[in-house]
Design a protein around this motif. Structure first.
Motif, PDB file in Angstrom:
ATOM      1  N   THR A  55       0.904  -1.240   0.262  1.00  0.00           N
ATOM      2  CA  THR A  55       0.079  -0.111   0.074  1.00  0.00           C
ATOM      3  C   THR A  55       0.757   1.246  -0.014  1.00  0.00           C
ATOM      4  OG1 THR A  55      -0.251  -0.277   2.418  1.00  0.00           O
ATOM      5  CG2 THR A  55      -2.071  -1.002   1.128  1.00  0.00           C
TER       6      THR A  55
ATOM      7  N   PHE B 176       1.724   6.024  -7.323  1.00  0.00           N
ATOM      8  CA  PHE B 176       0.824   6.965  -7.929  1.00  0.00           C
ATOM      9  C   PHE B 176       1.214   8.367  -8.061  1.00  0.00           C
ATOM     10  CE2 PHE B 176      -2.845   9.748  -7.454  1.00  0.00           C
ATOM     11  CZ  PHE B 176      -3.743   9.486  -8.415  1.00  0.00           C
TER      12      PHE B 176
ATOM     13  N   THR C  85       4.827   5.745 -16.050  1.00  0.00           N
ATOM     14  CA  THR C  85       4.516   4.121 -15.552  1.00  0.00           C
ATOM     15  C   THR C  85       5.624   3.621 -15.238  1.00  0.00           C
ATOM     16  OG1 THR C  85       2.369   3.950 -17.042  1.00  0.00           O
ATOM     17  CG2 THR C  85       3.258   2.170 -15.947  1.00  0.00           C
TER      18      THR C  85
ATOM     19  N   GLY D 212      -7.513  -3.061  -9.946  1.00  0.00           N
ATOM     20  CA  GLY D 212      -6.410  -2.838  -9.018  1.00  0.00           C
ATOM     21  C   GLY D 212      -7.247  -3.485  -7.650  1.00  0.00           C
TER      22      GLY D 212
ATOM     23  N   THR E 140      -0.154  -4.503  -7.786  1.00  0.00           N
ATOM     24  CA  THR E 140      -1.015  -3.071  -7.481  1.00  0.00           C
ATOM     25  C   THR E 140      -0.142  -1.769  -7.488  1.00  0.00           C
ATOM     26  OG1 THR E 140      -1.995  -4.294  -5.747  1.00  0.00           O
ATOM     27  CG2 THR E 140      -2.146  -2.116  -5.550  1.00  0.00           C
ATOM     28  N   VAL E 141       1.273  -2.157  -7.374  1.00  0.00           N
ATOM     29  CA  VAL E 141       2.168  -0.957  -7.610  1.00  0.00           C
ATOM     30  C   VAL E 141       2.100  -0.572  -8.895  1.00  0.00           C
ATOM     31  CG1 VAL E 141       4.564  -0.457  -7.357  1.00  0.00           C
ATOM     32  CG2 VAL E 141       3.681  -1.874  -5.695  1.00  0.00           C
TER      33      VAL E 141
ATOM     34  N   SER F 176       2.579   1.734  -3.546  1.00  0.00           N
ATOM     35  CA  SER F 176       1.446   2.064  -4.289  1.00  0.00           C
ATOM     36  C   SER F 176       1.272   3.356  -4.425  1.00  0.00           C
ATOM     37  CB  SER F 176       0.203   0.945  -4.053  1.00  0.00           C
ATOM     38  OG  SER F 176       0.635  -0.199  -4.223  1.00  0.00           O
ATOM     39  N   ALA F 177       1.145   3.883  -3.152  1.00  0.00           N
ATOM     40  CA  ALA F 177       0.801   5.262  -2.948  1.00  0.00           C
ATOM     41  C   ALA F 177       1.909   6.116  -3.609  1.00  0.00           C
ATOM     42  CB  ALA F 177       0.580   5.741  -1.569  1.00  0.00           C
TER      43      ALA F 177
ATOM     44  N   LEU G  32      -8.583   0.962 -12.355  1.00  0.00           N
ATOM     45  CA  LEU G  32      -8.745   1.149 -11.053  1.00  0.00           C
ATOM     46  C   LEU G  32      -9.471  -0.043 -10.371  1.00  0.00           C
ATOM     47  CD1 LEU G  32      -8.189   3.183  -8.697  1.00  0.00           C
ATOM     48  CD2 LEU G  32     -10.079   4.285  -9.273  1.00  0.00           C
TER      49      LEU G  32
ATOM     50  N   SER H  22      -1.199   1.353  -9.630  1.00  0.00           N
ATOM     51  CA  SER H  22      -1.336   2.534  -9.156  1.00  0.00           C
ATOM     52  C   SER H  22      -0.499   3.497  -9.964  1.00  0.00           C
ATOM     53  CB  SER H  22      -0.524   2.533  -7.708  1.00  0.00           C
ATOM     54  OG  SER H  22      -1.214   1.771  -6.896  1.00  0.00           O
TER      55      SER H  22
ATOM     56  N   VAL I 106      -2.386   4.036 -13.347  1.00  0.00           N
ATOM     57  CA  VAL I 106      -3.564   5.032 -12.996  1.00  0.00           C
ATOM     58  C   VAL I 106      -3.217   6.380 -12.971  1.00  0.00           C
ATOM     59  CG1 VAL I 106      -5.608   5.691 -11.702  1.00  0.00           C
ATOM     60  CG2 VAL I 106      -5.103   3.291 -12.005  1.00  0.00           C
ATOM     61  N   GLY I 107      -2.298   6.643 -12.182  1.00  0.00           N
ATOM     62  CA  GLY I 107      -1.639   7.921 -11.954  1.00  0.00           C
ATOM     63  C   GLY I 107      -1.141   8.864 -13.388  1.00  0.00           C
TER      64      GLY I 107
END
Length: 409
Positions: free
Chosen positions: A25, A32, A85, A256, A283-284, A28-29, A253, A287, A290-291
């Protein structure tokens, strides 16, 4: 790469606070945020570079409102998505993870095919771009690689016995419970059905004993078909400002969420869904992706300052297809990527009906005013922004319905 640095600092030097990089998490943040900053801040520089190189869109006369104003708008903007990405992925993901490796290969592979197509259109002045047969060869080649790795790699396993919750049962008795069984499997998920696992190998059961070892004869062609169909669907959807990037971000998303849950043994056990070891690392990547898509929308929303070109659209479609296959949700694609499906079908129906009526009546007739479908609504007088916004709303509804399949069976 930073993951390995912080892992070393944590385990070898015992530096306080570096253990936070172990959490998906957290990484991933960071992925993003960094991808969003890269695509928005450095995206402008890429656009200016494309303008200096005169990498402008050549617009065919289709009789659409506002079409001529788009002539000369920089294309190949998919390079922004790819760069924004991959850089965060290289920094924050576990690069030895088989799923991350597959996604990086997919991004570079499809990005190269799209780049060649755009290069021929722009610099060779050939509006047709790369011949369709060569695009298909490229898509089939990627499908062979992805299918082979997912089927034969020992690092790709699943656990379908998530209904046996005694693994997590709290008890005061001195009872030893069996460990979860992780195995090679071609099992996938059928949405809306109870006990919804389906094994592609079962399609060969009629051949007799030992049919499981030939499951790759079914699995790999399915992978090839999905990658080809979804990448072409994304390519057709990329026709008006912000449509492909926005709908893709919504679909990714949702994927994800599936990826994070399927890669976590506690959540997958609670939801009684297939547990896929090591898949949570995707998930990384998601993220970061998506960003990058959202940052690209900063410049691609109406009126667009840049187009993604085939460099972006083919890459987007390939990534979505591989993500869905890897997380065993490929049968959700018609629902989750419903916009891509409808755009594809509108072209197929239009061409087929035109040829049929021309052969039968001597004059070709059309179902839609123009295909793909978004051009039909343009011909009806709807503004691009209204079409895109409504397609986004439909994409959000489809994504929510897809997520609901986790419990609605």
């Amino acid at each position: 790469m930073l993951y390995y640095l912080f892992e070393y600092l944590n385990k070898t030097l015992d530096v306080s606070g570096t253990g936070v990089f172990q959490y998906i998490t957290f990484r991933s943040a960071l992925a993003f945020i960094l991808s969003l900053l890269l695509s928005t801040i450095y995206g402008k520089r890429v656009i200016l570079f494309l303008q200096r190189q005169q990498v402008g869109e050549t617009v065919r006369e289709l009789g659409l409102a506002g079409q001529n104003e788009k002539a000369g708008t920089p294309t190949m903007g998919g390079l922004i998505i790819i760069f924004a990405t991959l850089l965060p992925v290289f920094l924050f993901a576990k690069l030895h993870n088989i799923y991350i490796v597959l996604l990086i290969v997919t991004t570079l592979w499809m990005g190269t095919i799209g780049f060649i197509d755009d290069y021929i259109k722009i610099f060779k002045k050939d509006k047709e771009g790369l011949k369709g047969i060569f695009k298909v060869f490229g898509q089939v080649g990627l499908g062979l690689i992805v299918g082979y790795v997912l089927y034969f790699s020992p690092d790709v396993t699943v656990r379908t016995d998530t209904s046996k919750r005694d693994v997590f049962k709290i008890t005061t008795e001195n009872t030893i419970y069996p460990a979860p069984i992780e195995e090679k499997s071609t099992a996938t998920t059928i949405p809306f059905f109870k006990n919804n696992e389906f094994d592609y190998a079962e399609l060969l059961a009629w051949t007799g004993e030992g049919y499981e070892k030939w499951a790759w004869l079914v699995f790999i062609p399915v992978v090839i078909f999905i990658i080809t169909a979804v990448s072409n669907g994304a390519n057709l959807t990329d026709g008006i400002d912000g449509l492909a990037a926005g709908t893709s971000a919504i679909s990714v998303l949702a994927l994800g969420i599936f990826t994070f849950l399927s890669g976590n043994i506690i959540f997958s056990n609670y939801l009684n869904i297939m547990y896929i070891p090591n898949s949570g690392e995707m998930t990384v990547f998601i993220s970061a992706f998506v960003g990058a898509l959202i940052g690209f929308l900063w410049y691609n929303s109406f009126p667009a300052s840049v187009f993604m070109g085939d460099t972006g659209s083919l890459t987007i479609g390939g990534i979505i297809a591989v993500l869905a296959i890897a997380v065993r949700k490929e049968m959700l694609i018609p629902l989750l990527c419903g916009i891509f499906l409808v755009e594809n079908l509108s072209v197929i129906l239009q061409v087929s009906y035109f040829k049929y009526t021309k052969k039968r009546f001597g004059e070709g007739r059309r179902i839609f005013l123009m295909s793909p479908l978004h051009h039909h609504y343009q011909k009806r007088g709807y503004h691009e922004s209204k079409i895109v916004t409504r397609f986004w709303i439909v994409a959000i509804l489809l994504a929510i319905l897809s997520i609901v399949t986790l419990k609605l069976r």
